[in-house]
Design an enzyme around this catalytic site. Structure first.
Site, PDB file in Angstrom:
ATOM      1  N   GLY A 118      30.343  32.090  47.528  1.00  0.00           N
ATOM      2  CA  GLY A 118      31.610  32.034  46.789  1.00  0.00           C
ATOM      3  C   GLY A 118      32.770  32.404  47.686  1.00  0.00           C
ATOM      4  N   ASP A 168      35.638  31.141  48.614  1.00  0.00           N
ATOM      5  CA  ASP A 168      36.880  30.371  48.479  1.00  0.00           C
ATOM      6  C   ASP A 168      38.081  31.076  49.108  1.00  0.00           C
ATOM      7  OD1 ASP A 168      36.122  31.923  45.991  1.00  0.00           O
ATOM      8  OD2 ASP A 168      38.250  31.637  45.608  1.00  0.00           O
ATOM      9  N   LYS A 180      38.468  45.761  34.947  1.00  0.00           N
ATOM     10  CA  LYS A 180      39.243  44.764  34.207  1.00  0.00           C
ATOM     11  C   LYS A 180      40.033  45.346  33.032  1.00  0.00           C
ATOM     12  CE  LYS A 180      38.132  40.707  36.139  1.00  0.00           C
ATOM     13  NZ  LYS A 180      39.121  39.695  36.578  1.00  0.00           N
ATOM     14  N   SER A 216      33.457  47.881  41.674  1.00  0.00           N
ATOM     15  CA  SER A 216      34.318  47.271  40.653  1.00  0.00           C
ATOM     16  C   SER A 216      33.720  47.218  39.254  1.00  0.00           C
ATOM     17  CB  SER A 216      34.732  45.857  41.085  1.00  0.00           C
ATOM     18  OG  SER A 216      33.597  45.041  41.290  1.00  0.00           O
ATOM     19  N   GLU A 243      33.491  38.853  49.627  1.00  0.00           N
ATOM     20  CA  GLU A 243      33.049  37.792  48.726  1.00  0.00           C
ATOM     21  C   GLU A 243      31.555  37.553  48.910  1.00  0.00           C
ATOM     22  OE1 GLU A 243      36.389  34.517  47.964  1.00  0.00           O
ATOM     23  OE2 GLU A 243      35.834  34.636  50.072  1.00  0.00           O
ATOM     24  N   SER A 286      33.789  35.339  32.449  1.00  0.00           N
ATOM     25  CA  SER A 286      32.324  35.371  32.475  1.00  0.00           C
ATOM     26  C   SER A 286      31.771  36.664  31.908  1.00  0.00           C
ATOM     27  CB  SER A 286      31.814  35.181  33.909  1.00  0.00           C
ATOM     28  OG  SER A 286      32.236  36.255  34.729  1.00  0.00           O
TER      29      SER A 286
END
Length: 334
Positions: A224, A226, A69, A320, A220, A94
């Protein structure tokens, strides 16, 4: 889980006017050079033997703040005007994006307010505050973090730094794949964790731009899904907020900007369960000597559990992030 639609421009619109390009990712790489770590690519004969393929792990758990990030956050803040930096920024996260924005703001002489769920991992909140940010908590299951962040931004004249759904964020995250393909140019597939889709959108843009035909596989958590549901439906869908181990991937719907990119460039999205994530975390700890958080381990989990069908000979996997405290790690491991 319930499913409902949320309209978004189709892939034909994305093809006509790309949200980001390979040149955007290259520009981001130049912009963040010197501020962001060039993370290692790790090999393991044991892993290769288990998978039956050559596997190359891009270890963003060794990135500053412990996750990819920081790439997108720094690229975003570095493009703000001096006046805006002086006023400050706000972000909602989060944990990993929270830390990334907090550190980037400190490095660039700005200040940050972070909207963070009250049940976020303690280690991530402590680190965010340690970088100098002010944390505002909310209930992720009943309150809208975007609305809270936008209200704070409006009241204070702050710039909103989205966690994934912005071209600057996506381009910054894409430098992960740019580095990996520079080091391993003949990769045949790249496996990437998917939350809101910014990491995948950036990596897919970079990887397919450098190596047309490379297979992009998203991962995923099973609770979760989506993006998987959205790809199957052909449009963005919304699910209940996930409550599984992978809190960093707890998105309820793909990004408005990230989804059409991934719809066009991603071959498939596979799902992994909490037990498979635990197994991958254990493997990383015991065999690779790496501490990996649940969200950071989903790509490895997909490969180890055979969720990636017919993987080619040379496969890249993005690890990640590694932001998990000792007590939480012990709890997760059971």
């Amino acid at each position: 889980m319930t499913t409902d639609s949320a309209g978004v421009a189709g892939s034909h619109a994305e093809a006509a006017s790309p949200v980001i390009t390979l040149d955007d990712v290259r520009a981001a790489a130049a912009r963040i050079e010197g501020a962001v770590h060039r993370t290692p690519v790790v090999r393991s004969r044991t892993l290769d033997g288990l998978v039956g393929r050559e596997v190359f792990l891009k270890c963003e758990n060794f990135q500053r703040i412990g996750a990819f990030k920081f790439r997108g956050a720094y690229n975003s803040l570095a493009q703000l005007s001096p006046e805006q930096l002086a006023r400050g920024v706000v972000a909602y996260s989060s944990g990993n994006h929270a830390q990334a924005v907090a550190l980037a703001a400190r490095e660039l002489g700005s200040s940050a307010v972070i909207v963070m769920p009250e049940d976020a991992p303690v280690a991530k909140r402590v680190a965010t505050e340690g970088y100098g940010a002010r944390v505002v908590t909310y209930d992720r299951y009943t309150e809208d973090r975007v609305a809270i962040g936008e209200k704070i931004a409006e009241e204070g004249g702050l710039a909103v730094i989205p966690p994934f759904d912005h071209p600057h964020t996506m381009a910054g995250q894409g430098t992960t794949a740019l580095e990996l393909l520079e080091e391993v140019p003949d990769l045949e597939a790249l496996v990437v964790p998917v939350g809101g889709g910014g990491l995948m959108a950036g990596c897919a843009t970079a990887a397919t731009g450098l190596r047309p035909g490379i297979r992009m596989v998203g991962v995923e958590p099973a609770d979760g899904d989506d993006t998987a549901r959205s790809l199957a439906a052909g449009h963005r869908v919304r699910i209940e907020v996930p409550r599984g181990l992978a809190d960093g991937q707890a998105a309820s719907t793909p990004g408005e900007l990230t989804f059409p990119v991934n719809q066009r460039l991603v071959e498939s999205v596979v799902l992994v369960g909490d037990d498979e994530i635990r197994s991958a975390m254990r493997f990383a700890f015991e065999r690779l000597k790496m501490l990996v958080e649940p969200s950071g381990a989903t790509g490895l989990a997909a490969l180890l559990s055979g969720r990636v069908e017919n993987p080619p000979e040379r496969v890249g996997v993005v690890i990640s992030g590694g932001n998990i405290g000792l007590e939480r790690f012990i709890e997760v491991m059971g």
